[in-house]
Design a protein around this motif. Structure first.
Motif, PDB file in Angstrom:
ATOM      1  N   SER A 280     -40.059  28.249 -39.447  1.00 24.14           N
ATOM      2  CA  SER A 280     -40.769  27.776 -38.256  1.00 24.14           C
ATOM      3  C   SER A 280     -41.728  26.645 -38.605  1.00 24.14           C
ATOM      4  O   SER A 280     -41.876  25.681 -37.842  1.00 24.14           O
ATOM      5  CB  SER A 280     -41.549  28.926 -37.604  1.00 24.14           C
ATOM      6  OG  SER A 280     -40.670  29.915 -37.118  1.00 24.14           O
ATOM      7  N   ALA A 281     -42.361  26.747 -39.765  1.00 18.89           N
ATOM      8  CA  ALA A 281     -43.353  25.744 -40.170  1.00 18.89           C
ATOM      9  C   ALA A 281     -42.727  24.381 -40.423  1.00 18.89           C
ATOM     10  O   ALA A 281     -43.361  23.349 -40.180  1.00 18.89           O
ATOM     11  CB  ALA A 281     -44.102  26.219 -41.414  1.00 18.89           C
ATOM     12  N   VAL A 282     -41.495  24.360 -40.938  1.00 23.42           N
ATOM     13  CA  VAL A 282     -40.861  23.069 -41.255  1.00 23.42           C
ATOM     14  C   VAL A 282     -39.863  22.628 -40.189  1.00 23.42           C
ATOM     15  O   VAL A 282     -39.358  21.504 -40.228  1.00 23.42           O
ATOM     16  CB  VAL A 282     -40.170  23.090 -42.635  1.00 23.42           C
ATOM     17  CG1 VAL A 282     -41.183  23.382 -43.718  1.00 23.42           C
ATOM     18  CG2 VAL A 282     -39.026  24.092 -42.682  1.00 23.42           C
ATOM     19  N   GLY A 283     -39.585  23.500 -39.232  1.00 24.42           N
ATOM     20  CA  GLY A 283     -38.735  23.137 -38.106  1.00 24.42           C
ATOM     21  C   GLY A 283     -37.331  22.756 -38.526  1.00 24.42           C
ATOM     22  O   GLY A 283     -36.731  23.362 -39.422  1.00 24.42           O
ATOM     23  N   GLU A 284     -36.805  21.709 -37.899  1.00 24.65           N
ATOM     24  CA  GLU A 284     -35.411  21.327 -38.114  1.00 24.65           C
ATOM     25  C   GLU A 284     -35.155  20.789 -39.523  1.00 24.65           C
ATOM     26  O   GLU A 284     -34.002  20.682 -39.940  1.00 24.65           O
ATOM     27  CB  GLU A 284     -34.979  20.293 -37.080  1.00 24.65           C
ATOM     28  CG  GLU A 284     -35.709  18.970 -37.178  1.00 24.65           C
ATOM     29  CD  GLU A 284     -35.241  17.966 -36.132  1.00 24.65           C
ATOM     30  OE1 GLU A 284     -35.642  16.794 -36.230  1.00 24.65           O
ATOM     31  OE2 GLU A 284     -34.472  18.347 -35.237  1.00 24.65           O
ATOM     32  N   ALA A 285     -36.215  20.483 -40.259  1.00 22.10           N
ATOM     33  CA  ALA A 285     -36.022  19.989 -41.633  1.00 22.10           C
ATOM     34  C   ALA A 285     -35.309  21.031 -42.491  1.00 22.10           C
ATOM     35  O   ALA A 285     -34.512  20.679 -43.372  1.00 22.10           O
ATOM     36  CB  ALA A 285     -37.363  19.623 -42.265  1.00 22.10           C
ATOM     37  N   PHE A 286     -35.598  22.301 -42.237  1.00 22.07           N
ATOM     38  CA  PHE A 286     -34.935  23.364 -42.997  1.00 22.07           C
ATOM     39  C   PHE A 286     -33.445  23.392 -42.674  1.00 22.07           C
ATOM     40  O   PHE A 286     -32.602  23.447 -43.571  1.00 22.07           O
ATOM     41  CB  PHE A 286     -35.571  24.715 -42.676  1.00 22.07           C
ATOM     42  CG  PHE A 286     -35.164  25.821 -43.607  1.00 22.07           C
ATOM     43  CD1 PHE A 286     -35.899  26.086 -44.750  1.00 22.07           C
ATOM     44  CD2 PHE A 286     -34.038  26.598 -43.351  1.00 22.07           C
ATOM     45  CE1 PHE A 286     -35.523  27.103 -45.630  1.00 22.07           C
ATOM     46  CE2 PHE A 286     -33.656  27.616 -44.205  1.00 22.07           C
ATOM     47  CZ  PHE A 286     -34.401  27.866 -45.353  1.00 22.07           C
ATOM     48  N   ASP A 287     -33.128  23.317 -41.385  1.00 22.30           N
ATOM     49  CA  ASP A 287     -31.723  23.358 -40.973  1.00 22.30           C
ATOM     50  C   ASP A 287     -30.971  22.127 -41.465  1.00 22.30           C
ATOM     51  O   ASP A 287     -29.820  22.226 -41.897  1.00 22.30           O
ATOM     52  CB  ASP A 287     -31.619  23.460 -39.449  1.00 22.30           C
ATOM     53  CG  ASP A 287     -32.151  24.785 -38.936  1.00 22.30           C
ATOM     54  OD1 ASP A 287     -32.087  25.774 -39.681  1.00 22.30           O
ATOM     55  OD2 ASP A 287     -32.636  24.826 -37.795  1.00 22.30           O
ATOM     56  N   LYS A 288     -31.612  20.961 -41.414  1.00 23.58           N
ATOM     57  CA  LYS A 288     -30.953  19.734 -41.867  1.00 23.58           C
ATOM     58  C   LYS A 288     -30.555  19.833 -43.334  1.00 23.58           C
ATOM     59  O   LYS A 288     -29.450  19.449 -43.718  1.00 23.58           O
ATOM     60  CB  LYS A 288     -31.876  18.527 -41.669  1.00 23.58           C
ATOM     61  CG  LYS A 288     -31.936  18.006 -40.252  1.00 23.58           C
ATOM     62  CD  LYS A 288     -32.807  16.760 -40.174  1.00 23.58           C
ATOM     63  CE  LYS A 288     -32.826  16.186 -38.766  1.00 23.58           C
ATOM     64  NZ  LYS A 288     -33.691  14.979 -38.688  1.00 23.58           N
ATOM     65  N   ALA A 289     -31.461  20.330 -44.147  1.00 21.55           N
ATOM     66  CA  ALA A 289     -31.167  20.425 -45.581  1.00 21.55           C
ATOM     67  C   ALA A 289     -30.040  21.399 -45.838  1.00 21.55           C
ATOM     68  O   ALA A 289     -29.187  21.162 -46.694  1.00 21.55           O
ATOM     69  CB  ALA A 289     -32.413  20.852 -46.355  1.00 21.55           C
ATOM     70  N   HIS A 290     -30.008  22.502 -45.098  1.00 22.40           N
ATOM     71  CA  HIS A 290     -28.989  23.513 -45.353  1.00 22.40           C
ATOM     72  C   HIS A 290     -27.667  23.187 -44.662  1.00 22.40           C
ATOM     73  O   HIS A 290     -26.603  23.496 -45.199  1.00 22.40           O
ATOM     74  CB  HIS A 290     -29.512  24.894 -44.966  1.00 22.40           C
ATOM     75  CG  HIS A 290     -30.536  25.405 -45.923  1.00 22.40           C
ATOM     76  ND1 HIS A 290     -31.866  25.010 -45.866  1.00 22.40           N
ATOM     77  CD2 HIS A 290     -30.439  26.223 -46.997  1.00 22.40           C
ATOM     78  CE1 HIS A 290     -32.536  25.591 -46.857  1.00 22.40           C
ATOM     79  NE2 HIS A 290     -31.691  26.325 -47.548  1.00 22.40           N
ATOM     80  N   VAL A 291     -27.701  22.522 -43.519  1.00 25.05           N
ATOM     81  CA  VAL A 291     -26.459  22.062 -42.901  1.00 25.05           C
ATOM     82  C   VAL A 291     -25.821  20.999 -43.784  1.00 25.05           C
ATOM     83  O   VAL A 291     -24.603  20.922 -43.924  1.00 25.05           O
ATOM     84  CB  VAL A 291     -26.722  21.503 -41.482  1.00 25.05           C
ATOM     85  CG1 VAL A 291     -25.512  20.725 -40.979  1.00 25.05           C
ATOM     86  CG2 VAL A 291     -27.043  22.636 -40.526  1.00 25.05           C
ATOM     87  N   SER A 292     -26.653  20.189 -44.438  1.00 25.76           N
ATOM     88  CA  SER A 292     -26.142  19.126 -45.295  1.00 25.76           C
ATOM     89  C   SER A 292     -25.421  19.676 -46.519  1.00 25.76           C
ATOM     90  O   SER A 292     -24.746  18.924 -47.230  1.00 25.76           O
ATOM     91  CB  SER A 292     -27.295  18.212 -45.747  1.00 25.76           C
ATOM     92  OG  SER A 292     -27.864  17.557 -44.649  1.00 25.76           O
ATOM     93  N   ILE A 293     -25.557  20.969 -46.775  1.00 25.67           N
ATOM     94  CA  ILE A 293     -24.804  21.580 -47.867  1.00 25.67           C
ATOM     95  C   ILE A 293     -23.308  21.342 -47.650  1.00 25.67           C
ATOM     96  O   ILE A 293     -22.548  21.197 -48.604  1.00 25.67           O
ATOM     97  CB  ILE A 293     -25.069  23.105 -47.946  1.00 25.67           C
ATOM     98  CG1 ILE A 293     -26.499  23.362 -48.373  1.00 25.67           C
ATOM     99  CG2 ILE A 293     -24.126  23.768 -48.937  1.00 25.67           C
ATOM    100  CD1 ILE A 293     -26.871  24.826 -48.376  1.00 25.67           C
ATOM    101  N   ASN A 294     -22.897  21.286 -46.374  1.00 22.08           N
ATOM    102  CA  ASN A 294     -21.478  21.115 -46.087  1.00 22.08           C
ATOM    103  C   ASN A 294     -20.914  19.851 -46.734  1.00 22.08           C
ATOM    104  O   ASN A 294     -19.782  19.839 -47.208  1.00 22.08           O
ATOM    105  CB  ASN A 294     -21.245  21.063 -44.574  1.00 22.08           C
ATOM    106  CG  ASN A 294     -21.509  22.400 -43.914  1.00 22.08           C
ATOM    107  OD1 ASN A 294     -21.390  23.440 -44.547  1.00 22.08           O
ATOM    108  ND2 ASN A 294     -21.881  22.381 -42.648  1.00 22.08           N
TER     109      ASN A 294
END
Length: 245
Positions: free
Chosen positions: A207-221
């Protein structure tokens, strides 16, 4: 002090420390550009090129280049960025006691959270993908036991009754830990499943970092797709060599 320059980073987002660097850069809006360098266990190669070795003779990611200044090691990079650029102080506090708490965790992290969580992922996902063999259940169970001990200490020593590892605010320490403990999800294993205290902490970090967390982990693809292509090519070459008379 922010500048008009772009910070250059060389990352493999299959790497947990690389994702921590990517998240900090993204959520603090430090201008940056990044280059994908495949350097994981099963698709090693790009980090061994001559050009990359000139940047980092250790042949590891992440690497940061800031106006000609080259820095390696995720811990050092995170603290450098939080110190140099105009980001909220909570990331790496200036007050000595609060900063020391961050340093305390990050020193502990590299011999505890990092190797223990990474080993679970390596044994359950990477080694079987590389070798085509079944998971070594005995080694995996030992690794899970070691990780459980580490998770106990995260709860009792670092979190205790505070929302983040080093106090009331998120720091670079939380990024390093959260990325490590998310890694086993790549094999379908949530190592925090039976640990509500750590689950709540992970939710607070996200929650604290917002979409930055999802971006980094989606980019794993992106890294994963290139990684599996490398594995496939490697196996084809091995088969070809095996059958050549």
């Amino acid at each position: 002090m922010a500048t008009g320059r772009l910070v250059e980073v060389y990352l493999d987002l299959l790497s947990q420390p690389c994702r921590a660097v990517h998240i900090l850069l993204t959520c603090t809006k430090i201008p940056f550009e990044w280059t994908l360098v495949l350097a994981s266990l099963v698709c090693a190669g790009e980090h061994r090129t001559l050009d990359f070795t000139k940047l980092n003779p250790m042949q590891k990611v992440p690497v940061m280049v800031d106006d000609g200044f080259v820095l390696t090691e995720s811990d050092a990079i995170l603290k450098y960025l939080a110190t140099k650029y105009d980001v909220p102080e909570h990331w790496y506090p200036r007050q000595p006691e609060r900063r020391a708490r961050v340093d305390e965790y990050t020193a502990w992290h590299h011999t505890n959270t990092r190797p223990h969580a990474a080993k679970v992922f390596i044994l359950e996902v990477l080694l079987p993908a590389q070798s085509g063999s079944l998971v070594d259940e005995a080694r995996l169970n030992r690794a899970l036991s070691d990780l459980d001990d580490t998770l106990d200490k995260l709860e009792s020593m670092f979190l205790r009754r505070q929302p983040f590892l080093c106090g009331d605010d998120i720091t670079v320490a939380d990024l390093l830990a959260a990325c490590e403990l998310t890694q086993p999800l790549g094999g379908g294993r949530d190592v925090l499943k039976e640990r509500p205290q750590l689950q709540r902490w992970r939710s607070r970090v996200q929650s604290a970092v917002g979409e930055a967390f999802d971006k980094a982990h989606v980019s794993i693809n992106l890294s994963m797709n290139r990684c599996w292509s490398s594995i496939f090519e490697m196996k084809i070459k091995k088969s070809y060599l095996y059958f050549v008379p």
